[in-house]
Design a protein around this motif. Structure first.
Motif, PDB file in Angstrom:
ATOM      1  N   THR A   1       3.825  10.928   9.641  1.00 38.48           N
ATOM      2  CA  THR A   1       3.618  11.104   8.729  1.00 38.48           C
ATOM      3  C   THR A   1       5.092  11.524   7.535  1.00 38.48           C
ATOM      4  O   THR A   1       5.308  11.579   6.647  1.00 38.48           O
ATOM      5  CB  THR A   1       2.340  11.915   8.230  1.00 38.48           C
TER       6      THR A   1
ATOM      7  N   ARG B   1       0.859  -1.238  -0.346  1.00 43.27           N
ATOM      8  CA  ARG B   1      -0.435   0.424  -0.037  1.00 43.27           C
ATOM      9  C   ARG B   1       1.060   1.765  -0.044  1.00 43.27           C
ATOM     10  O   ARG B   1       1.281   2.099  -1.254  1.00 43.27           O
ATOM     11  CB  ARG B   1      -0.816   0.012   1.155  1.00 43.27           C
ATOM     12  N   ASP B   2       1.442   1.826   1.198  1.00 37.17           N
ATOM     13  CA  ASP B   2       2.153   2.663   1.393  1.00 37.17           C
ATOM     14  C   ASP B   2       3.928   2.682   0.336  1.00 37.17           C
ATOM     15  O   ASP B   2       3.869   3.734  -0.739  1.00 37.17           O
ATOM     16  CB  ASP B   2       2.929   3.054   2.463  1.00 37.17           C
TER      17      ASP B   2
ATOM     18  N   PRO C   1       0.862   7.884  13.463  1.00 37.92           N
ATOM     19  CA  PRO C   1       2.311   8.069  12.376  1.00 37.92           C
ATOM     20  C   PRO C   1       3.287   9.227  13.019  1.00 37.92           C
ATOM     21  O   PRO C   1       2.434   9.875  12.660  1.00 37.92           O
ATOM     22  CB  PRO C   1       1.225   8.288  11.343  1.00 37.92           C
TER      23      PRO C   1
ATOM     24  N   SER D   1      -6.099   5.594  12.471  1.00 43.46           N
ATOM     25  CA  SER D   1      -5.007   6.461  11.795  1.00 43.46           C
ATOM     26  C   SER D   1      -4.686   8.421  12.228  1.00 43.46           C
ATOM     27  O   SER D   1      -5.467   8.276  11.105  1.00 43.46           O
ATOM     28  CB  SER D   1      -3.615   5.903  10.427  1.00 43.46           C
TER      29      SER D   1
ATOM     30  N   PHE E   1      -8.662   6.093   8.156  1.00 42.29           N
ATOM     31  CA  PHE E   1      -7.880   6.896   9.108  1.00 42.29           C
ATOM     32  C   PHE E   1      -7.534   9.143   8.212  1.00 42.29           C
ATOM     33  O   PHE E   1      -8.571   9.167   7.744  1.00 42.29           O
ATOM     34  CB  PHE E   1      -6.346   7.303   7.962  1.00 42.29           C
TER      35      PHE E   1
ATOM     36  N   MET F   1      -3.782  11.056  11.351  1.00 50.96           N
ATOM     37  CA  MET F   1      -2.277  11.206   9.993  1.00 50.96           C
ATOM     38  C   MET F   1      -1.621  12.530  10.621  1.00 50.96           C
ATOM     39  O   MET F   1      -2.287  13.480  11.073  1.00 50.96           O
ATOM     40  CB  MET F   1      -2.768  11.197   9.080  1.00 50.96           C
TER      41      MET F   1
ATOM     42  N   ASN G   1      -2.932   4.553  15.884  1.00 47.60           N
ATOM     43  CA  ASN G   1      -1.799   4.245  14.964  1.00 47.60           C
ATOM     44  C   ASN G   1      -1.062   5.903  15.008  1.00 47.60           C
ATOM     45  O   ASN G   1      -2.430   6.630  14.566  1.00 47.60           O
ATOM     46  CB  ASN G   1      -1.617   3.932  13.407  1.00 47.60           C
TER      47      ASN G   1
ATOM     48  N   HIS H   1       4.047   3.844  12.313  1.00 46.03           N
ATOM     49  CA  HIS H   1       4.572   4.225  11.263  1.00 46.03           C
ATOM     50  C   HIS H   1       5.148   5.993  11.135  1.00 46.03           C
ATOM     51  O   HIS H   1       4.202   7.056  11.376  1.00 46.03           O
ATOM     52  CB  HIS H   1       2.709   4.198  10.484  1.00 46.03           C
TER      53      HIS H   1
ATOM     54  N   HIS I   1      -8.789  -0.414   7.603  1.00 44.03           N
ATOM     55  CA  HIS I   1      -7.754   0.897   8.637  1.00 44.03           C
ATOM     56  C   HIS I   1      -8.292   2.311   7.943  1.00 44.03           C
ATOM     57  O   HIS I   1      -8.577   3.013   7.139  1.00 44.03           O
ATOM     58  CB  HIS I   1      -6.497   0.378   7.972  1.00 44.03           C
TER      59      HIS I   1
ATOM     60  N   HIS J   1       7.958   7.978   9.121  1.00 38.23           N
ATOM     61  CA  HIS J   1       8.691   8.136   7.592  1.00 38.23           C
ATOM     62  C   HIS J   1      10.292   9.088   7.732  1.00 38.23           C
ATOM     63  O   HIS J   1      10.286   8.802   9.039  1.00 38.23           O
ATOM     64  CB  HIS J   1       7.630   8.644   6.466  1.00 38.23           C
TER      65      HIS J   1
END
Ligand code: KIV
Ligand code: ZN
Length: 496
Positions: free
Chosen positions: A171, A13-14, A169, A139, A99, A141, A167, A202, A97, A204
């Protein structure tokens, strides 16, 4: 007792969001099966609302995957959730899931909304998703840049609405590890009911801190890590699966365990790199081709005495056959002696000393000394040391059919072969395969410009799998076809 850390893989997905990395359904199923064998706990298989093809891929994946939970992503919008539900209808174990953003930067500029309205939308979406699945992940975000007090409130509402995993993240990859760890701790201290759900992160990698941030989160109570193979993903990518898994395994003092069979890490790294046409940087932790290659004399000397001197992980633990000791002008006598022994040459200390001086002269001219160079140093003639190019002729372009005629000299014999291919390089390689019959699988083919400008040199790197062992070859030339053939012969000449 060790804390069990759940590995949530979002390569499909990501990772797949990256331009040029799109996979078709058959390829996605192959990756998913390999993720299942690797032992991941959750596979995020896609973002079904994004396209009918993506929805279909998620469905097909759910038909073949049995053990991991399959997650489908949706914005906090009913239509998205409906698509996720449809994509998961055959799943043995499913997760929706959903978000929405929590940071003021996103709420004000992207959503043109308010904290109150966004919270309402999140709660509604979770309640709607709960009608179709018990397992719902929420999530927030850009939680990394969200004020902690509001984030705690927001997450508390998500838990009350029924989220079973929350979650957090990072981001944009903005947080420092100490700050991100403190954020997770703050949530554990300020969110009612948080101990009853799984807290995920999550991260980045915009500032190269995704792995450090994920580990800081684990140290503060997070129990699910969202990752991708080779760290592929938006911009600088996501947290690399292989990195966090090996941190958790290597640093026993963290007192954690995962379900990952680490010996399958390298094979899946190669698979994803190949399918996504995304080369892995040579010095990438764990899976880069230099990750277990030792080149300085001091390091090689240490490794030959005891590998623990410079290796904190054994290559076999991650599915790599063996470490390598590259022979360069920085190598010492110990590495030279090791390679000569490997090739079956017997030396005395005096002879080694003498060969070493000659070796340094050659190594200063050539970047890396290969087995053929060593054989020559030991007195074998050039004609005994593998194949050499005599001539190469190729045709290609459009609409002509790519064709190659290659003539090689091997042990004083001149041999010519011709082949058609799907391109001139392929045709040349196929012609060589007819001459040197060593069946192998080309794992990677990489062309790099050495300097810049149209009169540049092409540096070609090839990687092949021969009888389960990986070999590398390099070739440099102003002509990309000649550089490719040089690289291919370089690697074929190394085969045992
Ligand atoms: O980076 C991010 O915040 C995401 C969410 C959809 C989890 O990918
Ligand atoms: Zn992401």
């Amino acid at each position: 007792m060790k804390n069990r850390i759940f590995i949530f893989d979002t390569t499909l997905r990501d990772g797949e969001q990256v331009p040029g990395c799109q996979l078709n359904t058959v390829e996605k199923i192959e990756v998913a099966k390999n993720l299942e064998n690797l032992g991941v706990d959750i596979i995020e298989a896609g973002f079904p609302i994004s396209s009918p093809g993506d929805l279909k891929s998620v469905q097909e994946i759910t038909k073949v995957i049995k053990k991991p939970v399959i997650a489908a992503l949706s914005r906090a919008i009913k239509g998205d959730i409906d698509a996720a539900v449809e994509s998961l209808k055959f799943a043995k174990r499913k997760r929706i899931h959903t978000f929405i953003s929590s940071s003021d930067i996103h709420i004000i500029h992207q959503f043109k909304s308010t904290r109150e309205k966004i919270t309402e939308q999140a709660v509604e979406a979770i309640k709607y998703a709960k009608k179709y699945a018990e397992d719902v992940e929420f999530s927030a975000m850009d939680a990394g840049r969200t004020e902690n007090k509001f984030l705690a409130y927001f997450i508390a509402q998500a838990i009350k609405a029924g989220a079973t995993t929350v979650n957090i993240p990072d981001t944009t990859g903005y947080c420092l590890p100490s700050e991100f760890g403190a954020k997770i701790k703050y949530l554990f201290n300020n969110v009612p009911g948080i101990e009853d759900v799984i807290v995920a992160v999550h991260c980045h990698n915009d500032l190269g801190m995704a792995t450090a941030n994920s580990i800081a989160a684990v140290q503060n109570g997070a129990r699910q890590l969202e990752v991708t193979v080779n760290g592929v993903g938006e911009r600088a990518g996501n947290t690399a699966l292989e990195e966090v898994v090996m941190v958790l395994k290597t640093r026993e003092d963290l007192n954690t365990e995962t379900n990952i069979n680490t010996q399958r890490i390298y094979p899946i790294s190669r698979l994803v790199s190949g399918l996504m046409k995304m080369p892995v940087q040579a010095n990438k932790a764990i899976v880069g081709r230099n990750a277990f290659a030792h080149s300085s004399g001091i390091h090689q000397n240490g490794i030959l005495k005891n590998r623990l001197t410079y290796e904190i992980i054994s290559p076999q633990e991650v599915g790599i056959k063996e470490s390598s000791l590259a022979l360069t002008a920085r190598s010492g006598r110990a590495a030279l002696a090791h390679h000569l022994k490997r090739l079956g040459f017997k030396t005395t200390p005096q002879k080694l000393d003498q060969i070493y001086q000659q070796f340094l002269v050659v190594a200063d001219k050539k970047k890396e000394i290969n087995d053929n160079d060593l054989r020559m140093l030991m007195g074998q003639s050039a004609s005994e040391t593998g194949a050499k190019i005599v001539s190469i002729e190729v045709t290609g372009g459009f609409p002509a059919k790519p064709h190659a005629t290659v003539t090689l000299s091997i042990k004083n014999k001149i041999i010519t072969q011709k082949a058609d291919g799907n391109g001139p390089v392929n045709a040349a390689f196929l012609a060589i395969d007819k001459i040197i019959k060593k069946e192998n699988k080309l794992e990677e083919y990489l062309v790099q410009a050495v300097t810049r400008g149209i009169d540049d040199f092409a540096k070609v790197h090839v990687q092949i799998d021969y009888k389960g062992v990986v070999y590398y070859g390099l070739g440099v030339d102003t002509d990309v076809i000649v550089a490719s053939v040089k690289a291919y012969l370089d690697v074929l000449n190394k085969l045992k």
